[in-house]
Design a protein around this motif. Structure first.
Motif, mmCIF file in Angstrom:
data_model
loop_
_atom_site.group_PDB
_atom_site.id
_atom_site.type_symbol
_atom_site.label_atom_id
_atom_site.label_comp_id
_atom_site.label_asym_id
_atom_site.label_seq_id
_atom_site.Cartn_x
_atom_site.Cartn_y
_atom_site.Cartn_z
ATOM 1 N N ALA A 131 0.842 -1.198 0.000
ATOM 2 C CA ALA A 131 0.000 0.000 0.000
ATOM 3 C C ALA A 131 0.877 1.247 0.000
ATOM 4 C CB ALA A 131 -0.917 0.012 1.217
ATOM 5 N N LYS A 132 0.551 2.193 -0.898
ATOM 6 C CA LYS A 132 1.294 3.451 -0.984
ATOM 7 C C LYS A 132 0.310 4.607 -0.895
ATOM 8 C CE LYS A 132 4.520 6.030 -3.925
ATOM 9 N NZ LYS A 132 5.263 6.032 -5.205
ATOM 10 N N MET A 133 0.577 5.561 -0.008
ATOM 11 C CA MET A 133 -0.304 6.708 0.198
ATOM 12 C C MET A 133 0.465 8.003 -0.002
ATOM 13 S SD MET A 133 -2.035 5.015 3.574
ATOM 14 C CE MET A 133 -0.527 4.045 3.809
ATOM 15 N N GLN A 134 -0.087 8.872 -0.843
ATOM 16 C CA GLN A 134 0.553 10.156 -1.122
ATOM 17 C C GLN A 134 -0.519 11.159 -1.522
ATOM 18 O OE1 GLN A 134 3.146 10.702 -4.661
ATOM 19 N NE2 GLN A 134 4.722 11.319 -3.199
ATOM 20 N N ALA A 135 -0.531 12.317 -0.847
ATOM 21 C CA ALA A 135 -1.466 13.397 -1.163
ATOM 22 C C ALA A 135 -2.913 12.902 -1.234
ATOM 23 C CB ALA A 135 -1.073 14.080 -2.473
ATOM 24 N N GLN A 136 -3.345 12.171 -0.212
ATOM 25 C CA GLN A 136 -4.704 11.641 -0.086
ATOM 26 C C GLN A 136 -5.051 10.607 -1.160
ATOM 27 O OE1 GLN A 136 -7.377 14.996 0.083
ATOM 28 N NE2 GLN A 136 -6.760 15.517 2.174
ATOM 29 N N GLN A 137 -4.075 10.193 -1.923
ATOM 30 C CA GLN A 137 -4.270 9.140 -2.916
ATOM 31 C C GLN A 137 -3.613 7.860 -2.402
ATOM 32 O OE1 GLN A 137 -5.975 9.331 -5.988
ATOM 33 N NE2 GLN A 137 -6.656 11.304 -5.185
ATOM 34 N N ILE A 138 -4.291 6.755 -2.634
ATOM 35 C CA ILE A 138 -3.771 5.481 -2.158
ATOM 36 C C ILE A 138 -3.784 4.463 -3.286
ATOM 37 C CG2 ILE A 138 -6.057 4.738 -1.338
ATOM 38 C CD1 ILE A 138 -4.548 3.268 0.940
ATOM 39 N N VAL A 139 -2.766 3.614 -3.294
ATOM 40 C CA VAL A 139 -2.668 2.533 -4.279
ATOM 41 C C VAL A 139 -2.410 1.241 -3.524
ATOM 42 C CG1 VAL A 139 -1.441 1.604 -6.266
ATOM 43 C CG2 VAL A 139 -1.779 4.073 -6.066
#
Length: 229
Positions: A131-139
């Motif tokens: 899981a990767k989270m950046q600027a309220q975006q998650i993948v």
């Protein structure tokens, strides 16, 4: 002034926050390293936390979390978790990787209607979750593998039950991949599995075998009635 007049103080301004750079020494708070250990019947964990700070930009270190162990109550025999939390500059980037080596799965329905009941009775599963989270975006990237699988099949049609039972018993392992991205609550999911391809292939083989058996049965009956003629 009038004695009855009420003095209203002037509204205060919003104010500003000033951050003074550190030129020497350490941040106000810096958790350089801490070891974790939990050992009891329901939880067995060990790991560490590193470089937690109120000023990651000055410290110039990525905060890290690592955990490994088992959760007997949740029937998780072995798992590991690795987390990297990079808040050195905006936007911050957080990444978590989870690996579960053995997790039991039971009673998952695939088809349930008046003609056919079909599903996974039990299996052992393993998972890799990134899981990767950046600027309220998650993948999310998820990979799963089911092994030692057993299925349940029931149908009002003996032929359908026989075909499905023989088809699924030849699928001992099933792979699973999923990817989700977007904001929390609005994730766009894409899921792939080789189960449908394996099941379709095996059903075709079983149907072919069934038709061949019927064909040979009728040929035998015809030969019996016609004899040498």
């Amino acid at each position: 002034t009038d004695a009855n007049q009420v003095l209203v103080p002037r509204k205060r301004g919003d104010g500003k926050n000033f951050s003074f750079p550190i030129t020497a020494g350490y941040p106000f708070f810096w958790w350089k390293k801490g070891d974790l250990s939990i050992q009891h019947d329901e939880t067995k964990l060990s790991g560490s936390i590193r470089d937690i700070s109120n000023d990651p930009a000055y410290l110039n270190k990525v905060a890290k979390l690592s955990l490994s162990g088992s959760l007997p109550k949740e029937k998780v025999k072995e798992f590991t978790l690795e987390g990297d939390f990079d808040h050195r500059q905006a936007p911050s980037t957080d990444r978590i990787r989870v690996k579960i080596s053995d997790y039991p799965v039971k009673d998952k329905h695939f088809i349930k209607n008046r003609k056919l009941t079909f599903g996974l009775a039990q299996a052992s599963s393993s998972w890799n979750i990134d899981a990767k989270m950046q600027a309220q975006q998650i993948v999310f990237d998820i990979k799963g593998l089911f092994t030692n699988t057993s299925y349940y099949v029931d149908s009002s049609s003996s032929t359908l039950k026989e075909v499905f039972t023989k088809a699924v018993t030849q699928i001992p392992t099933v792979s699973f991949q999923a990817r989700a991205q977007g904001q929390w609550g609005q994730l766009d999911w894409k899921i792939r599995s080789d189960f449908a391809d394996q099941l379709t292939k095996n059903i075709k083989i079983q149907l072919k075998n069934k038709m061949e058996a019927v064909k040979q049965k009728y040929i035998a009956k015809m030969k019996e009635k016609l004899g040498t003629k």
